[in-house]
Design a protein around this motif. Structure first.
Motif, mmCIF file in Angstrom:
data_model
loop_
_atom_site.group_PDB
_atom_site.id
_atom_site.type_symbol
_atom_site.label_atom_id
_atom_site.label_comp_id
_atom_site.label_asym_id
_atom_site.label_seq_id
_atom_site.Cartn_x
_atom_site.Cartn_y
_atom_site.Cartn_z
ATOM 1 N N ASN A 118 -11.510 7.621 12.853
ATOM 2 C CA ASN A 118 -10.286 6.817 12.949
ATOM 3 C C ASN A 118 -9.184 7.536 12.173
ATOM 4 O O ASN A 118 -8.915 7.238 11.014
ATOM 5 C CB ASN A 118 -10.544 5.416 12.381
ATOM 6 N N CYS A 119 -8.543 8.491 12.839
ATOM 7 C CA CYS A 119 -7.555 9.346 12.171
ATOM 8 C C CYS A 119 -6.345 8.547 11.698
ATOM 9 O O CYS A 119 -5.804 8.798 10.623
ATOM 10 C CB CYS A 119 -7.131 10.468 13.107
ATOM 11 N N GLU A 120 -5.907 7.582 12.499
ATOM 12 C CA GLU A 120 -4.754 6.772 12.096
ATOM 13 C C GLU A 120 -5.048 6.010 10.816
ATOM 14 O O GLU A 120 -4.192 5.906 9.928
ATOM 15 C CB GLU A 120 -4.373 5.802 13.213
ATOM 16 N N ALA A 121 -6.262 5.477 10.699
ATOM 17 C CA ALA A 121 -6.643 4.759 9.486
ATOM 18 C C ALA A 121 -6.699 5.698 8.295
ATOM 19 O O ALA A 121 -6.319 5.315 7.179
ATOM 20 C CB ALA A 121 -7.993 4.069 9.684
ATOM 21 N N VAL A 122 -7.169 6.918 8.511
ATOM 22 C CA VAL A 122 -7.181 7.912 7.431
ATOM 23 C C VAL A 122 -5.773 8.102 6.891
ATOM 24 O O VAL A 122 -5.539 8.088 5.668
ATOM 25 C CB VAL A 122 -7.753 9.256 7.931
ATOM 26 N N GLU A 123 -4.815 8.260 7.790
ATOM 27 C CA GLU A 123 -3.422 8.451 7.372
ATOM 28 C C GLU A 123 -2.883 7.221 6.645
ATOM 29 O O GLU A 123 -2.229 7.344 5.604
ATOM 30 C CB GLU A 123 -2.564 8.774 8.593
ATOM 31 N N LEU A 124 -3.157 6.039 7.190
ATOM 32 C CA LEU A 124 -2.652 4.804 6.574
ATOM 33 C C LEU A 124 -3.228 4.616 5.173
ATOM 34 O O LEU A 124 -2.507 4.229 4.239
ATOM 35 C CB LEU A 124 -3.015 3.602 7.450
ATOM 36 N N LEU A 125 -4.513 4.877 5.026
ATOM 37 C CA LEU A 125 -5.178 4.674 3.729
ATOM 38 C C LEU A 125 -4.653 5.650 2.683
ATOM 39 O O LEU A 125 -4.399 5.267 1.537
ATOM 40 C CB LEU A 125 -6.688 4.826 3.895
ATOM 41 N N ILE A 126 -4.492 6.909 3.065
ATOM 42 C CA ILE A 126 -4.002 7.909 2.115
ATOM 43 C C ILE A 126 -2.553 7.616 1.742
ATOM 44 O O ILE A 126 -2.157 7.716 0.567
ATOM 45 C CB ILE A 126 -4.163 9.323 2.700
#
Length: 326
Positions: free
Chosen positions: A249-257
């Motif tokens: 889930n690349c979008e979630a990776v970006e949101l979390l970081i």
């Protein structure tokens, strides 16, 4: 038809001014707003419109906390949560009949809303005081659940409300709990109001509705079983960021970081081993992670990609200057 039967029937209908009038008429003729059918259902459990629910509560004295004993804990609130009925949930919360942190079959109301991907419902619960970090023992936190299920709009709402993005979730208890936990949602997906509609329709229509309900129930059971099996295979003590990498889930990776989660070396290593190239690129190019760094003396990212037979990741790491002699 008795006044009680008429009330049950009208409560199963979609909202209209006529339906509201017929419900008031049944109540004026002595219908009991808490009357139960032979299946244990009652008027408030059959309505799907908040306006009709308010009518039953305010004018009929319906007990919002009544339970269908045949379905266990099947309250109007539980049903509204599982169906994503935002307006009905808002009504029940505003009337203070239920809490936004209510436990339903050992799960928090917010967890149920997140699991269904109901963005508006998640927002409604938070607006009424739901704890964005609370979750029942042995289950995923709301953030972790939204990441795992790729419900990134829900994740945005949780982050905006201040949910913790770097907290691990221990699922060591989940392997023997999660099957019943997630199957409980599928059991609540049936629609009892159709039973009363079918009583006054032709036999063929009734059979057709029954088949559709059965198919929907079986499909929901299958989806929930797959969810449970996949979750149990994810591992223990994982942060939302780690899970986001595992489920690609690349979008979630970006949101979390962006929200403050710290990308550690093992996260890059996992992404390399699983072949999630878009995540690898983001961690290296946007987060500046060192592809030749190994602070815990474990596998280097390049070796992880080789071990996972991820040729596209291997090529990318070599192009970025990965040291083949490490």
């Amino acid at each position: 038809m008795s006044a009680n039967d008429a009330l049950l029937f009208h409560c199963a209908q979609p909202f209209s001014e006529r339906t509201a009038h017929l419900i008031r008429d049944a109540l004026s003729q002595g219908a009991d707003a808490n009357h139960r059918s032979s299946e244990g259902d009652f008027p408030l459990l059959l309505v799907r419109d908040a306006r009709l629910a308010a009518l039953l509560i305010h004018e009929g004295g319906a007990n919002a906390r009544a339970v269908n004993p045949a379905r266990k804990c099947d309250t109007v609130f539980a049903r509204a949560l599982h169906e994503g009925n935002e307006q009905l949930v808002r009504l029940l919360l505003s009337e203070k009949l239920f809490s936004a942190n209510e436990l339903v079959r050992k799960r928090r109301a917010l967890q149920i809303a997140v699991a269904g991907g109901h963005v508006g419902l998640v927002g409604a619960l938070i607006a009424h005081g739901a704890d964005t970090n609370a979750h029942s023992e042995g289950s995923m936190s709301p953030v972790l659940l939204s990441v795992y299920l790729h419900f990134n709009q829900v994740l945005r709402v949780l982050i905006a409300a201040g949910a913790h993005v770097d907290t691990c979730s221990n699922n060591s208890h989940t392997q023997h709990q999660s099957q019943s936990q997630y199957q409980s949602q599928s059991q609540l997906q049936s629609q009892p109001q159709l039973q009363y509609q079918s009583q006054l329709q032709s036999q063929s229509q009734s059979q057709s509705q029954h088949q559709l309900q059965s198919q929907s129930h079986l499909q929901s059971q299958s989806q929930q079983h797959q969810l449970q099996q996949h979750y149990c295979s994810i591992g223990t003590l994982l942060s939302p960021l780690h899970v986001a990498v595992k489920v690609n889930n690349c979008e979630a990776v970006e949101l979390l970081i962006e929200a403050g989660a710290k990308p550690r070396a093992n996260v890059l290593r996992v992404a390399c081993k699983l072949g999630h190239l878009s995540i690898v690129k983001y961690l290296v190019e946007q987060c500046g992670m060192d592809i030749n760094e190994n602070p815990r003396n474990e596998q280097f990212p390049l070796l992880s990609a080789v071990a996972g037979n991820q040729l596209s990741v291997v090529r990318y790491l070599l192009d970025r200057g990965a040291n083949v002699h490490l």
